[in-house]
Design an enzyme around this catalytic site. Structure first.
Site, PDB file in Angstrom:
ATOM      1  N   GLU A 275      -8.862  -1.531  -2.390  1.00 42.24           N
ATOM      2  CA  GLU A 275      -9.276  -0.122  -2.502  1.00 42.24           C
ATOM      3  C   GLU A 275     -10.621   0.116  -1.816  1.00 42.24           C
ATOM      4  O   GLU A 275     -10.814   1.134  -1.157  1.00 42.24           O
ATOM      5  CB  GLU A 275      -9.328   0.318  -3.969  1.00 42.24           C
ATOM      6  CG  GLU A 275      -7.995   0.240  -4.719  1.00 42.24           C
ATOM      7  CD  GLU A 275      -6.835   0.922  -4.008  1.00 42.24           C
ATOM      8  OE1 GLU A 275      -7.064   1.901  -3.277  1.00 42.24           O
ATOM      9  OE2 GLU A 275      -5.692   0.470  -4.167  1.00 42.24           O
TER      10      GLU A 275
ATOM     11  N   CYS B  54       0.852  -1.180   0.000  1.00 38.72           N
ATOM     12  CA  CYS B  54       0.000   0.000   0.000  1.00 38.72           C
ATOM     13  C   CYS B  54       0.894   1.239   0.000  1.00 38.72           C
ATOM     14  O   CYS B  54       1.846   1.312   0.777  1.00 38.72           O
ATOM     15  CB  CYS B  54      -0.878  -0.020   1.250  1.00 38.72           C
ATOM     16  SG  CYS B  54      -2.009   1.366   1.330  1.00 38.72           S
TER      17      CYS B  54
HETATM   18 ZN   LIG Z   1      -3.645   0.855  -0.165  1.00 37.59          ZN
END
Ligand SMILES: [Zn+2]
Length: 194
Positions: free
Chosen positions: A155, A108
């Site tokens: 997401e 991420c």
């Molecule tokens: Zn992420």
């Protein structure tokens, strides 16, 4: 005409907005929403070599909007322009998921920069069906499988204030990008999961 782009700073873990549930978008065609989408896309294009997607809270907006990279289409060697490469999902919801799970290594952009970007193995449903609203305000449905499915679920999790590391129960399964790359170079495989 000069096209002005807005590359936003990607917020890092520790910022409360990353663990806050976002508000659904009411007017998908508002100037404010269009600006958020433009900022998300510009930031994705800028980070295209390392990004598989981005959610509005990661650039500081509490709104249920995310962008997902169509790695499924890329894998088919399709020549994709930037518009097709990045799908914008407004108010996305998983409406169906497979019983079968798959495991993928995820990272991420909000969890470590550069060599310190953290990676870890995450198990998720292999296939999900997602309802969302597109940039023109039209309701859509998409099926996302395997790695693309993981991106979409990752997401959508951001929009609920959930980070992928929540699924990693043993911290020894988290690897810095530079260490993971070294391991894969040496062993030609991902590390065993502890
Ligand atoms: Zn992420």
């Amino acid at each position: 005409m000069i096209k002005l782009t807005m590359i936003k700073e990607i917020l890092q873990i520790g910022d409360p907005i990353l663990v806050t549930k976002t508000n659904p978008v009411k007017d998908t065609q508002s100037t404010e929403v269009k600006k958020v989408i433009r900022d998300l896309l510009d930031t994705c294009h800028k980070n295209a070599d390392i990004s598989a997607g981005l959610a509005a809270p990661q650039i500081g907006y509490n709104m249920s909007i995310c962008v997902c990279r169509r790695v499924d289409l890329e894998a088919k060697d399709e020549q994709l322009d930037e518009e097709k490469l990045w799908t914008v999902l407004i108010n996305p919801h998983v409406v169906k998921e497979s019983h079968k799970n798959t495991l993928e290594w995820e990272a991420c952009l909000s969890i470590g920069r550069g060599d310190d970007n953290l990676w870890g193995p995450v198990e998720r449903p292999k296939k999900v069906t997602v309802n969302y609203v597109d940039i023109d305000g039209m309701p859509q449905t998409i099926e996302a499988i395997d790695y693309f499915g993981h991106i979409v679920q990752h997401e959508i999790d951001h929009l609920a204030g959930v980070l992928f590391i929540s699924y990693i129960t043993n911290p020894s399964n988290l690897w810095r990008l530079v260490d993971l790359n070294n391991y894969i170079d040496k062993n030609d495989s991902y590390p065993d999961i502890e």
